[in-house]
Design a protein around this motif. Structure first.
Motif, PDB file in Angstrom:
ATOM      1  N   GLN A 190       0.811  -1.216   0.000  1.00  0.00           N
ATOM      2  CA  GLN A 190       0.000   0.000   0.000  1.00  0.00           C
ATOM      3  C   GLN A 190       0.847   1.269   0.000  1.00  0.00           C
ATOM      4  OE1 GLN A 190      -3.415   0.649  -0.128  1.00  0.00           O
ATOM      5  NE2 GLN A 190      -3.482  -1.483  -0.803  1.00  0.00           N
ATOM      6  N   GLN A 191       2.055   1.195   0.575  1.00  0.00           N
ATOM      7  CA  GLN A 191       2.876   2.403   0.656  1.00  0.00           C
ATOM      8  C   GLN A 191       3.290   2.922  -0.712  1.00  0.00           C
ATOM      9  OE1 GLN A 191       3.750  -0.656   1.558  1.00  0.00           O
ATOM     10  NE2 GLN A 191       5.972  -0.976   1.647  1.00  0.00           N
ATOM     11  N   TRP A 192       3.264   2.041  -1.736  1.00  0.00           N
ATOM     12  CA  TRP A 192       3.713   2.474  -3.060  1.00  0.00           C
ATOM     13  C   TRP A 192       2.709   3.393  -3.743  1.00  0.00           C
ATOM     14  CZ3 TRP A 192       8.514   2.119  -2.974  1.00  0.00           C
ATOM     15  CH2 TRP A 192       9.129   1.069  -2.303  1.00  0.00           C
ATOM     16  N   ALA A 227       6.609  14.515  -2.875  1.00  0.00           N
ATOM     17  CA  ALA A 227       7.157  13.322  -2.228  1.00  0.00           C
ATOM     18  C   ALA A 227       7.296  13.508  -0.720  1.00  0.00           C
ATOM     19  CB  ALA A 227       8.518  12.989  -2.832  1.00  0.00           C
ATOM     20  N   ASP A 228       6.917  12.483   0.024  1.00  0.00           N
ATOM     21  CA  ASP A 228       7.141  12.436   1.472  1.00  0.00           C
ATOM     22  C   ASP A 228       8.408  11.612   1.701  1.00  0.00           C
ATOM     23  OD1 ASP A 228       7.102  12.193   4.212  1.00  0.00           O
ATOM     24  OD2 ASP A 228       5.286  10.955   4.303  1.00  0.00           O
ATOM     25  N   SER A 229       9.555  12.256   1.551  1.00  0.00           N
ATOM     26  CA  SER A 229      10.829  11.538   1.579  1.00  0.00           C
ATOM     27  C   SER A 229      11.060  10.812   2.895  1.00  0.00           C
ATOM     28  CB  SER A 229      11.983  12.512   1.316  1.00  0.00           C
ATOM     29  OG  SER A 229      11.838  13.121   0.056  1.00  0.00           O
ATOM     30  N   ARG A 230      10.759  11.469   3.998  1.00  0.00           N
ATOM     31  CA  ARG A 230      10.976  10.851   5.306  1.00  0.00           C
ATOM     32  C   ARG A 230      10.072   9.638   5.490  1.00  0.00           C
ATOM     33  NH1 ARG A 230      13.677  14.356   9.001  1.00  0.00           N
ATOM     34  NH2 ARG A 230      14.113  16.384   8.052  1.00  0.00           N
ATOM     35  N   GLY A 231       8.820   9.787   5.100  1.00  0.00           N
ATOM     36  CA  GLY A 231       7.882   8.683   5.259  1.00  0.00           C
ATOM     37  C   GLY A 231       8.213   7.501   4.373  1.00  0.00           C
ATOM     38  N   LEU A 254       3.698   3.044   8.057  1.00  0.00           N
ATOM     39  CA  LEU A 254       5.104   3.073   8.433  1.00  0.00           C
ATOM     40  C   LEU A 254       5.490   1.724   9.034  1.00  0.00           C
ATOM     41  CD1 LEU A 254       5.361   6.634  10.017  1.00  0.00           C
ATOM     42  CD2 LEU A 254       5.863   5.929   7.674  1.00  0.00           C
ATOM     43  N   TYR A 255       6.737   1.326   8.815  1.00  0.00           N
ATOM     44  CA  TYR A 255       7.184   0.003   9.255  1.00  0.00           C
ATOM     45  C   TYR A 255       7.149  -0.112  10.772  1.00  0.00           C
ATOM     46  CZ  TYR A 255      10.185  -3.911  10.414  1.00  0.00           C
ATOM     47  OH  TYR A 255      10.685  -5.070  10.953  1.00  0.00           O
ATOM     48  N   LYS A 256       6.618  -1.243  11.229  1.00  0.00           N
ATOM     49  CA  LYS A 256       6.638  -1.572  12.649  1.00  0.00           C
ATOM     50  C   LYS A 256       7.244  -2.959  12.775  1.00  0.00           C
ATOM     51  CE  LYS A 256       2.678   1.346  13.589  1.00  0.00           C
ATOM     52  NZ  LYS A 256       2.679   1.909  12.226  1.00  0.00           N
ATOM     53  N   ARG A 280       1.048   8.024  -9.763  1.00  0.00           N
ATOM     54  CA  ARG A 280       0.985   8.113  -8.302  1.00  0.00           C
ATOM     55  C   ARG A 280       1.394   9.526  -7.896  1.00  0.00           C
ATOM     56  NH1 ARG A 280       3.688   3.762  -9.968  1.00  0.00           N
ATOM     57  NH2 ARG A 280       5.692   4.702  -9.401  1.00  0.00           N
ATOM     58  N   MET A 281       0.539  10.202  -7.139  1.00  0.00           N
ATOM     59  CA  MET A 281       0.722  11.628  -6.888  1.00  0.00           C
ATOM     60  C   MET A 281       1.495  11.939  -5.614  1.00  0.00           C
ATOM     61  SD  MET A 281      -0.421  13.110  -9.507  1.00  0.00           S
ATOM     62  CE  MET A 281      -0.453  14.813  -8.945  1.00  0.00           C
ATOM     63  N   GLY A 282       1.911  10.934  -4.876  1.00  0.00           N
ATOM     64  CA  GLY A 282       2.683  11.191  -3.665  1.00  0.00           C
ATOM     65  C   GLY A 282       1.790  11.566  -2.505  1.00  0.00           C
ATOM     66  N   GLY A 283       2.280  12.436  -1.646  1.00  0.00           N
ATOM     67  CA  GLY A 283       1.534  12.828  -0.459  1.00  0.00           C
ATOM     68  C   GLY A 283       2.108  12.182   0.788  1.00  0.00           C
ATOM     69  N   GLU A 284       1.654  12.656   1.935  1.00  0.00           N
ATOM     70  CA  GLU A 284       2.169  12.167   3.212  1.00  0.00           C
ATOM     71  C   GLU A 284       1.701  10.741   3.477  1.00  0.00           C
ATOM     72  OE1 GLU A 284       2.200  13.424   7.968  1.00  0.00           O
ATOM     73  OE2 GLU A 284       1.289  14.735   6.449  1.00  0.00           O
ATOM     74  N   ILE A 285       2.631   9.892   3.864  1.00  0.00           N
ATOM     75  CA  ILE A 285       2.307   8.494   4.137  1.00  0.00           C
ATOM     76  C   ILE A 285       1.644   8.374   5.509  1.00  0.00           C
ATOM     77  CG2 ILE A 285       3.287   6.197   4.531  1.00  0.00           C
ATOM     78  CD1 ILE A 285       5.362   6.775   2.477  1.00  0.00           C
TER      79      ILE A 285
END
Length: 411
Positions: free
Chosen positions: A114-116, A141-145, A300-302, A290-295
């Motif tokens: 889903q993160q893609w 792009a949410d580079s950190r996320g 996020l990985y757990k 894919r338009m990006g945006g905040e994840i």
């Protein structure tokens, strides 16, 4: 400071330039091939006869010409790189994906998780000549996320499958139109914020660019950068070290008149509505881009498979050294699972099968960082043999890499 000024001046010149860069990208029919090209293609086809016999779709004239152009007809460089590219695609099982349409390529990329959906980019369509148009709205792009949402190897694999899908559409169109075509990349920096330039993510993205240029030479016809922010010189300075000379020469920075210049060339009927054109794909003005945006936090990985220090083995890899972890597969259909972290920086990781005569790479070598997400995966091995996890510390002359790992064998 001098270098920064030079980059800035170069960008100002390119930004207002409408000069076509056709000399940087051969685009013609089979009948227009020169004697040098015909001879080069014939020689390369002979040198790669064994590989092309089992991979015929990579042996057409235009595909081989790309390798010749990408490496200046240096066969000693081309042959091993070509074989490596085939090995990587085989190890990533590229053939299992249906990559025959824009929709199918998009499905293949999104199948990785889903993160893609939040990784900006995708195929917009085709221009009037049949070239593939790729749009990358990197300003969103949410580079950190992104680098906290999945393992680095999965990021590389998904983007290589994406690139192979784009290349396959290119090959299909070349067969249809009977001429060499290329990929037109549009990079949209609208809504750009400095948070996009997150150095750990930038380094990962840069390493991906190096790998894609190595696996898919001379695919790109031109790179058009639109909606450039005032800090474009800084951005370009950060990524330029990851770009080949050929790639840099294909970049054009456009000003506010980009629609007039690009629509005349590509056709507004081939540009999606979101960017001012008339095209719609999947009943959407952004199509399958894919338009990006905040994840979202839930993507996020757990670390669900947490290992305590007592459960992990430890390995020290000194600078300019390689350490291996050897294991044996005794039965067909044996599942091998691995999990590791690397402290101290990046590590080059691959899996090797040992035979009496040589070593065979069975999992491609990639540069891994586990600063945010550990590296883990599993493979079904069908050939009994001795194998090794290989950890190579090539990137630092002074610092060790500490590998903490677990390996499980399920027969």
């Amino acid at each position: 400071m001098t270098a920064a000024v030079q980059d800035s001046n170069a960008i100002k010149v390119s930004k207002n330039s409408t000069k076509q860069k056709s000399s940087l990208f051969d685009q013609g029919t089979k009948d227009s091939l020169t004697e040098k090209q015909v001879c080069g293609i014939s020689k390369l086809r002979t040198l790669l006869a064994s590989e092309l016999a089992s991979n015929p779709k990579y042996g057409d004239d235009f595909s081989l010409l790309r390798w010749l152009n990408g490496h200046n007809y240096d066969f000693e460089i081309i042959v091993p790189k070509f074989k490596h590219a085939l090995d990587v695609l085989r190890m990533y099982q590229a053939d299992k994906y249906d990559l025959t349409s824009i929709e199918k390529v998009s499905e293949a990329v999104l199948s990785f998780g889903q993160q893609w959906h939040y990784y900006p980019g995708g195929i917009m369509g085709f221009d009037r000549s049949g070239n593939v148009i790729v749009m990358q709205p990197l300003g969103k792009a949410d580079s950190r996320g992104l680098i906290k949402s999945g393992k680095i190897s999965c990021f590389y694999e998904s983007m290589i499958i994406d690139a192979e899908g784009t290349a396959n559409l290119l090959r299909l169109n070349e067969s249809k139109y009977g001429k060499k075509l290329g990929i037109i990349i549009m990079v949209d920096l609208a809504d750009f914020k400095m948070d996009v330039i997150y150095m750990p993510a930038l380094k990962i993205f840069g390493n991906l660019l190096l790998q894609l240029q190595d696996l898919f030479p001379d695919m790109v016809k031109e790179i058009n950068i639109i909606n450039c922010p005032s800090v474009i010189a800084v951005i370009f300075g950060l990524i330029s070290s990851f770009l080949s000379k050929q790639t840099k020469e294909k970049i054009t920075f456009f000003g506010s008149d980009w629609k007039t210049k690009l629509f005349d060339k590509l056709g507004d009927e081939n540009i999606l509505e979101h960017w001012g054109g008339k095209a719609r794909i999947a009943n959407s003005g952004t199509g399958l881009v894919r338009m990006g945006g905040e994840i979202p936090d839930e993507l996020l990985y757990k670390n669900c498979e947490h290992y305590g220090d007592k459960e992990l083995s430890k390995l020290i890899v000194k600078p300019k050294n390689t350490e291996i972890v050897t294991f044996k597969v005794r039965k067909p259909e044996t599942k091998v699972k691995w999990w590791f972290t690397c402290e101290g920086g990046e590590i080059l990781f691959k899996i090797i099968k040992h035979t009496e005569k040589n070593e065979e790479v069975v999992w491609p070598k990639i540069r891994i960082t586990t600063e945010f997400v550990p590296e883990f995966n599993e493979i079904i091995f069908n050939t009994p043999a001795t194998y090794s996890l290989s950890f190579e510390n090539d990137s630092n002359f002074f610092w060790n890499r500490t590998i903490k790992y677990s390996i499980e064998i399920e027969e």
